[in-house]
Motif scaffolding. Structure first.
Motif, PDB file in Angstrom:
ATOM      1  N   GLU A 133      15.656   8.351 -35.945  1.00 57.66           N
ATOM      2  CA  GLU A 133      16.106   9.563 -36.621  1.00 57.66           C
ATOM      3  C   GLU A 133      16.320  10.717 -35.652  1.00 57.66           C
ATOM      4  N   ASP A 134      15.592  10.717 -34.533  1.00 63.20           N
ATOM      5  CA  ASP A 134      15.727  11.809 -33.571  1.00 63.20           C
ATOM      6  C   ASP A 134      16.644  11.448 -32.400  1.00 63.20           C
ATOM      7  N   VAL A 176      15.954   4.807 -38.500  1.00 62.90           N
ATOM      8  CA  VAL A 176      14.556   4.756 -38.915  1.00 62.90           C
ATOM      9  C   VAL A 176      13.736   5.750 -38.101  1.00 62.90           C
ATOM     10  N   PRO A 177      12.531   6.093 -38.582  1.00 61.78           N
ATOM     11  CA  PRO A 177      11.649   6.936 -37.760  1.00 61.78           C
ATOM     12  C   PRO A 177      11.375   6.275 -36.414  1.00 61.78           C
ATOM     13  N   GLY A 178      11.204   7.090 -35.379  1.00 57.79           N
ATOM     14  CA  GLY A 178      11.019   6.571 -34.027  1.00 57.79           C
ATOM     15  C   GLY A 178       9.987   5.475 -33.898  1.00 57.79           C
ATOM     16  N   PRO A 179       8.788   5.614 -34.507  1.00 57.24           N
ATOM     17  CA  PRO A 179       7.771   4.572 -34.353  1.00 57.24           C
ATOM     18  C   PRO A 179       8.163   3.220 -34.943  1.00 57.24           C
ATOM     19  N   THR A 200      12.007  -2.636 -36.017  1.00 55.80           N
ATOM     20  CA  THR A 200      13.213  -2.896 -36.797  1.00 55.80           C
ATOM     21  C   THR A 200      14.195  -3.763 -36.013  1.00 55.80           C
ATOM     22  N   ALA A 201      14.413  -3.397 -34.751  1.00 45.35           N
ATOM     23  CA  ALA A 201      15.329  -4.165 -33.906  1.00 45.35           C
ATOM     24  C   ALA A 201      14.808  -5.577 -33.658  1.00 45.35           C
ATOM     25  N   LEU A 202      13.504  -5.693 -33.395  1.00 45.42           N
ATOM     26  CA  LEU A 202      12.919  -7.013 -33.158  1.00 45.42           C
ATOM     27  C   LEU A 202      12.996  -7.884 -34.406  1.00 45.42           C
ATOM     28  N   VAL A 213      18.407   2.439 -30.091  1.00 45.48           N
ATOM     29  CA  VAL A 213      18.698   3.696 -29.410  1.00 45.48           C
ATOM     30  C   VAL A 213      17.604   4.714 -29.721  1.00 45.48           C
ATOM     31  N   ASN A 214      16.783   4.969 -28.717  1.00 45.81           N
ATOM     32  CA  ASN A 214      15.666   5.898 -28.834  1.00 45.81           C
ATOM     33  C   ASN A 214      16.001   7.180 -28.081  1.00 45.81           C
ATOM     34  N   GLY A 215      16.330   8.232 -28.778  1.00 45.44           N
ATOM     35  CA  GLY A 215      16.666   9.468 -28.097  1.00 45.44           C
ATOM     36  C   GLY A 215      18.122   9.512 -27.677  1.00 45.44           C
TER      37      GLY A 215
END
Length: 263
Positions: A132-133, A186-189, A194-196, A110-112
């Motif tokens: 995190e964001d 985790v941090p966005g980058p 992490t998921a992979l 989940v990004n954003g």
């Protein structure tokens, strides 16, 4: 080359490598979900369900938003057209069910923002990791709707689920981790890696056993302990007769990497 059956997708991008499918929601600007999106979701996860090239799936969003939810532009006038809402609701359910019923484990990255139907889509995954964001929010009460309670209750505690739904608050990534809704924050980058990494771990296990385990998770969720565990034991008995289980046990004894044939 796309997987057979996934030609011509307009709302998704799909990449497959090392038995892991990376599925990216790609409907600019905010990956809102309309009828076309839902139809493609059903087709996509049905194909992944049947694809031996895929053993685990990572689901994420293009851009800075996972999914802003339902495209409300489709709703005006729906109540005036006979049969429109039943057809709409059936497709919405099928969209979410296609993830729940897909035999391959799904890791939501989940990004954003994951809002409304976007939040529900992420909660249909088997494992959730968040940046995190990122944040999740159910804004149904702000626009006069009320769907998604059952999806929320699968992951949130009773009080937190009600607080989230009744207030339409944004629950940020670190809070999702604290609430045990997410397995990692985790941090966005680092999110996709992490998921992979989790997906590759899963893809290295006995494919038939992983698929059986996912079916068990889906089926036993609402069963009593005795009936649920009895079903799981029946899965173990069936797996014990498969070539892949025998190969996994031989490889373990011989301290080598197993080679699975899917049978």
């Amino acid at each position: 080359m796309p997987l057979p059956g996934l030609e011509g997708l307009e709302c998704y991008r799909v990449e497959v490598a090392d038995f892991v499918a990376t599925v990216t929601l790609d409907r600019p600007p905010v990956n809102a979900q309309n009828g076309k999106f839902r139809e493609e979701t059903c087709r996509l996860f049905d194909v992944l369900h049947d694809s031996p090239e895929v053993r685990a799936i990572v689901l994420t969003g293009a851009g800075r938003v996972f999914s802003a939810g339902a495209d409300l532009k489709e709703r005006p006038g729906m109540t005036e057209v006979r049969g429109a809402y039943p057809r709409h609701n059936r497709l919405v359910r099928a969209c979410f069910d296609s993830l729940l019923e897909c035999d391959k484990p799904i890791i939501a990255a989940v990004n954003g923002a994951a809002i409304g139907a976007g939040c529900a889509l992420a909660l249909c995954a088997d494992i959730i990791v968040v940046s995190e964001d990122s944040f999740m929010s159910m804004t149904e009460v702000e626009v006069g709707l009320a769907g998604g309670v059952k999806h929320i209750l699968r992951h949130f505690g009773q009080s937190d689920a009600r607080l989230m739904f009744f207030t339409a608050r944004r629950i940020p990534g670190p809070e999702l981790l604290r609430m045990r809704v997410a397995s990692a924050c985790v941090p966005g980058p680092q999110l996709l890696d992490t998921a992979l990494g989790i997906a590759r771990e899963i893809a290295a296990k006995v494919p038939l056993a992983v698929r059986a385990a996912k079916r068990s998770f889906t089926l036993v969720e609402d069963l009593p302990l005795h009936e649920g565990y009895r079903y799981e034991q029946s899965q173990t008995v069936a797996l014990s007769r498969t070539e892949d289980t025998k190969e996994a046990q031989r490889a373990f004894a011989e301290k080598r990497k197993p080679v699975f044939q899917g049978r």
